[in-house]
Design a protein around this motif. Structure first.
Motif, PDB file in Angstrom:
ATOM      1  N   GLU A  79     -97.857  43.023  62.539  1.00 30.37           N
ATOM      2  CA  GLU A  79     -96.900  42.230  63.301  1.00 30.37           C
ATOM      3  C   GLU A  79     -96.003  41.420  62.371  1.00 30.37           C
ATOM      4  N   ASP A  80     -96.573  40.952  61.260  1.00 32.20           N
ATOM      5  CA  ASP A  80     -95.794  40.189  60.280  1.00 32.20           C
ATOM      6  C   ASP A  80     -94.960  41.091  59.374  1.00 32.20           C
ATOM      7  N   LEU A  81     -95.539  42.227  58.979  1.00 33.42           N
ATOM      8  CA  LEU A  81     -94.900  43.065  57.956  1.00 33.42           C
ATOM      9  C   LEU A  81     -93.516  43.555  58.366  1.00 33.42           C
ATOM     10  N   ARG A  82     -93.367  43.947  59.621  1.00 35.99           N
ATOM     11  CA  ARG A  82     -92.063  44.466  60.033  1.00 35.99           C
ATOM     12  C   ARG A  82     -90.983  43.394  59.891  1.00 35.99           C
ATOM     13  N   LEU A  83     -91.371  42.129  60.021  1.00 40.66           N
ATOM     14  CA  LEU A  83     -90.409  41.047  59.849  1.00 40.66           C
ATOM     15  C   LEU A  83     -90.146  40.769  58.379  1.00 40.66           C
ATOM     16  N   VAL A  84     -91.235  40.686  57.597  1.00 43.15           N
ATOM     17  CA  VAL A  84     -91.102  40.322  56.184  1.00 43.15           C
ATOM     18  C   VAL A  84     -90.416  41.429  55.393  1.00 43.15           C
ATOM     19  N   VAL A  85     -90.721  42.693  55.721  1.00 41.93           N
ATOM     20  CA  VAL A  85     -90.026  43.804  55.053  1.00 41.93           C
ATOM     21  C   VAL A  85     -88.527  43.737  55.357  1.00 41.93           C
ATOM     22  N   GLY A  86     -88.187  43.410  56.610  1.00 40.49           N
ATOM     23  CA  GLY A  86     -86.773  43.247  56.954  1.00 40.49           C
ATOM     24  C   GLY A  86     -86.131  42.107  56.191  1.00 40.49           C
ATOM     25  N   GLN A  87     -86.859  40.999  56.024  1.00 43.64           N
ATOM     26  CA  GLN A  87     -86.355  39.886  55.208  1.00 43.64           C
ATOM     27  C   GLN A  87     -86.063  40.351  53.786  1.00 43.64           C
ATOM     28  N   GLN A  88     -87.019  41.098  53.222  1.00 47.75           N
ATOM     29  CA  GLN A  88     -86.880  41.540  51.839  1.00 47.75           C
ATOM     30  C   GLN A  88     -85.660  42.438  51.664  1.00 47.75           C
ATOM     31  N   GLU A  89     -85.414  43.316  52.620  1.00 42.74           N
ATOM     32  CA  GLU A  89     -84.248  44.192  52.528  1.00 42.74           C
ATOM     33  C   GLU A  89     -82.958  43.385  52.522  1.00 42.74           C
ATOM     34  N   ARG A  90     -82.896  42.390  53.398  1.00 46.81           N
ATOM     35  CA  ARG A  90     -81.670  41.582  53.457  1.00 46.81           C
ATOM     36  C   ARG A  90     -81.547  40.653  52.254  1.00 46.81           C
ATOM     37  N   MET A  91     -82.676  40.154  51.772  1.00 46.96           N
ATOM     38  CA  MET A  91     -82.647  39.327  50.573  1.00 46.96           C
ATOM     39  C   MET A  91     -82.118  40.127  49.379  1.00 46.96           C
ATOM     40  N   ASN A  92     -82.573  41.367  49.243  1.00 50.97           N
ATOM     41  CA  ASN A  92     -82.108  42.213  48.139  1.00 50.97           C
ATOM     42  C   ASN A  92     -80.610  42.491  48.232  1.00 50.97           C
ATOM     43  N   ASN A  93     -80.064  42.372  49.450  1.00 57.12           N
ATOM     44  CA  ASN A  93     -78.621  42.556  49.635  1.00 57.12           C
ATOM     45  C   ASN A  93     -77.834  41.248  49.564  1.00 57.12           C
ATOM     46  N   GLY A  94     -78.536  40.163  49.202  1.00 56.29           N
ATOM     47  CA  GLY A  94     -77.835  38.903  48.981  1.00 56.29           C
ATOM     48  C   GLY A  94     -78.104  37.800  49.980  1.00 56.29           C
ATOM     49  N   ALA A  95     -78.842  38.083  51.064  1.00 60.71           N
ATOM     50  CA  ALA A  95     -79.108  37.046  52.060  1.00 60.71           C
ATOM     51  C   ALA A  95     -80.098  36.020  51.513  1.00 60.71           C
ATOM     52  N   ASN A  96     -79.936  34.768  51.941  1.00 57.87           N
ATOM     53  CA  ASN A  96     -80.838  33.698  51.546  1.00 57.87           C
ATOM     54  C   ASN A  96     -81.900  33.529  52.631  1.00 57.87           C
ATOM     55  N   VAL A  97     -83.162  33.779  52.288  1.00 53.64           N
ATOM     56  CA  VAL A  97     -84.228  33.704  53.285  1.00 53.64           C
ATOM     57  C   VAL A  97     -84.678  32.263  53.545  1.00 53.64           C
TER      58      VAL A  97
END
Length: 538
Positions: free
Chosen positions: A487-505
């Motif tokens: 339940e957590d991983l699908r959110l955190v993996v999505g965070q990581q993808e956006r962070m790698n593209n420049g988003a600030n988590v």
């Protein structure tokens, strides 16, 4: 930033009830450039609680004054003052409940006076006098309720102001002029109900962009990497730590060792081989290494002096630890044992496709539970109007409100939590102390690589000891653990993808993010090489 607050910005614990019921003493401290704080402590005659079970949950609230920080005669920094402000809110809540209880008792007395049986032995004059006295007391009690309501509103405004001060100290990157800070000062009148509305822009942490290589300073800690029960005499455990491959096995003396998982001869992975008589054997040409990394056998050729890297390795309290850094290891290891009375029911190891800091951010946050874990442990949870994490001014531990959960971040990568429960998946009480049964959890987030975490999970209970002996119970525990993590991983993996593209988590921290923010500030200080780490227990 130099934070300035007047003594009246903290009202703890002020009351406007009749002087006959209170014995207050106070001392005022006034300091330029610091906090001036009233430390007010007093005695109050307890109100007799003759209420039914229907009202017990409303009025049976612990008096918070014994837990008030004893700050009399001391100056407070922003963090300590914020803690006092929070206790102020708790006190006002308790005081308001006592006011309502007083009104209920007075109404009961009115009913007693008007009871037909009382008329038989009381004169009309006596009854009129008693009713007049009760009417006056009721009027005073009702006025006190309105005063308490105003005080709660004022205290909430002050708490918001104090959190602005603390956030201003915690989160770098905002330039606020002294005039701006002055404009944020709350009213010096403790009875004022004017709303304080900070107008300064919010601040953020900067955790964005592709994950960079780990700073060497982060390696200079003891890291738990395996459970003792998983490492047998003839087995090995391969693992990655800070982008490097290692393998653990037991030597001839039974003690664990950790060596580079790469043969010195042809760079073959050693974990593809076997362990024999306390040495790990390379499957390519049979070279054998002891736990200190020294090659002790070279079949089919003349023996030469060869070694591979090894790490300091230690076994304690059911866990195996390594020291991956280049500085001398610390003499002591932190204790991760469950509290007394708990029995370990499950020890699980998983490899997760996320950077360990993002996983720690998730584990240190409980406010997401009723939104994320709707099919597991938080199923049926209501969504509170306000979630807080209450913690000492200097520390990495505390408790959640309104959830009965204690939590601690234990450097460098461990999270300890104790949850008060009535039965699996259900919460009871307002604190862990009020709960009869508890679940204790340990999460270890080992930084395997920039995009992978080795998670060690230990679950302990202080009830149902027979569950430990149910056959194949560990399969059920693992199933539930994986279900919660997914339940957590699908959110955190999505965070990581956006962070790698420049988003600030960490672009918009709010009140319930406190422990996660403190972890990030601690880690930033480590990577900057700070001599004194923030939030240390010392």
């Amino acid at each position: 930033m130099t934070a300035v607050a007047t003594a009246a910005s903290l009202s703890l614990p002020i009351s406007l009830r009749r002087p006959s019921k209170f014995n207050f003493s106070s001392k005022k401290i006034s300091v330029r450039g610091g906090f001036g704080v009233f430390s007010i402590f007093g005695e109050e005659r307890g109100l007799e609680k003759k209420h039914t079970d229907v009202w017990s949950t409303i009025f049976d609230v612990e008096d918070p004054r014994p837990r008030i920080p004893q700050s009399k005669g001391k100056f407070l920094d922003a963090y300590q003052a914020l803690e006092v402000a929070r206790y102020d809110i708790q006190y006002l809540d308790w005081r308001a409940r006592q006011d309502v209880l007083t009104i209920m008792h007075l109404h009961n007395k009115v009913v007693e006076v008007l009871n037909p049986l009382a008329r038989e032995y009381k004169s009309i004059g006596t009854m009129k006098k008693e009713l007049a006295e009760l009417q006056e007391e009721l009027e005073q009690a009702h006025r006190q309720v309105h005063i308490s309501e105003a005080r709660v509103g004022t205290a909430l405004d002050k708490l918001a102001y104090m959190e602005v001060l603390v956030n201003d100290r915690l989160l770098p990157g905002r330039n606020t002029s002294e005039s701006d800070r002055t404009s944020l000062s709350p009213s010096t009148s403790s009875a004022s109900s004017d709303t304080v509305k900070p107008k300064s822009p919010r601040r953020s942490l900067n955790v964005s962009g592709p994950v960079q290589a780990y700073h060497p300073s982060l390696k200079n800690f003891w890291y738990p990497v395996a459970f003792t029960n998983d490492l047998k005499d003839d087995t090995m455990i391969p693992l990655d730590c800070f982008e490097e491959p290692w393998v653990m096995f037991r030597g001839k003396d039974g003690r664990p060792g950790c060596v580079q998982n790469t043969c010195a001869h042809r760079a073959c992975p050693l974990d593809l081989g076997s362990v024999n008589e306390g040495r790990i054997k390379c499957p390519y040409h049979g070279w054998e290494y002891s736990t200190n990394g020294k090659c002790e056998k070279m079949p089919s050729t003349k023996f030469v002096n060869v070694s591979i890297r090894s790490l300091p390795c230690f076994e304690q309290e059911g866990m195996i630890w390594i020291w991956p850094g280049d500085e001398p290891p610390m003499a002591t290891l932190p204790s991760l044992e469950p509290p007394p009375g708990f029995i370990v029911h499950a020890e699980i190891v998983m490899e997760l496709p996320v950077e360990h800091g993002l996983l720690l951010d998730n584990l240190l946050d409980l406010a997401h539970a009723p939104f994320t874990h709707t099919s597991t442990f938080a199923k049926g949870w209501s969504v509170p109007s306000l979630v807080k994490f209450l913690t000492p001014a200097s520390g990495l531990q505390g408790y959640w409100d309104p959830y009965p959960i204690d939590m601690e971040f234990c450097p460098p990568c461990m999270v300890l939590s104790t949850i008060g429960i009535s039965k699996p998946g259900k919460l009871e009480g307002q604190s862990t102390r009020e709960c009869s049964t508890h679940l204790h959890q340990l999460h270890v987030c080992l930084p395997s690589s920039r995009n992978k975490t080795r998670l060690l999970y230990r679950m302990s209970l202080d009830f149902a000891p027979l569950l430990k002996h149910v056959p194949f119970m560990y399969i059920l525990w693992r199933y539930f653990a994986e279900k919660v993590l997914n339940e957590d991983l699908r959110l955190v993996v999505g965070q990581q993808e956006r962070m790698n593209n420049g988003a600030n988590v960490w672009n918009w921290p709010v009140t319930y993010d406190k422990l996660g923010v403190r972890y990030r500030l601690w880690r930033d200080a480590v990577e900057r090489g700070a001599k004194q780490l923030p939030f240390s227990k010392s």
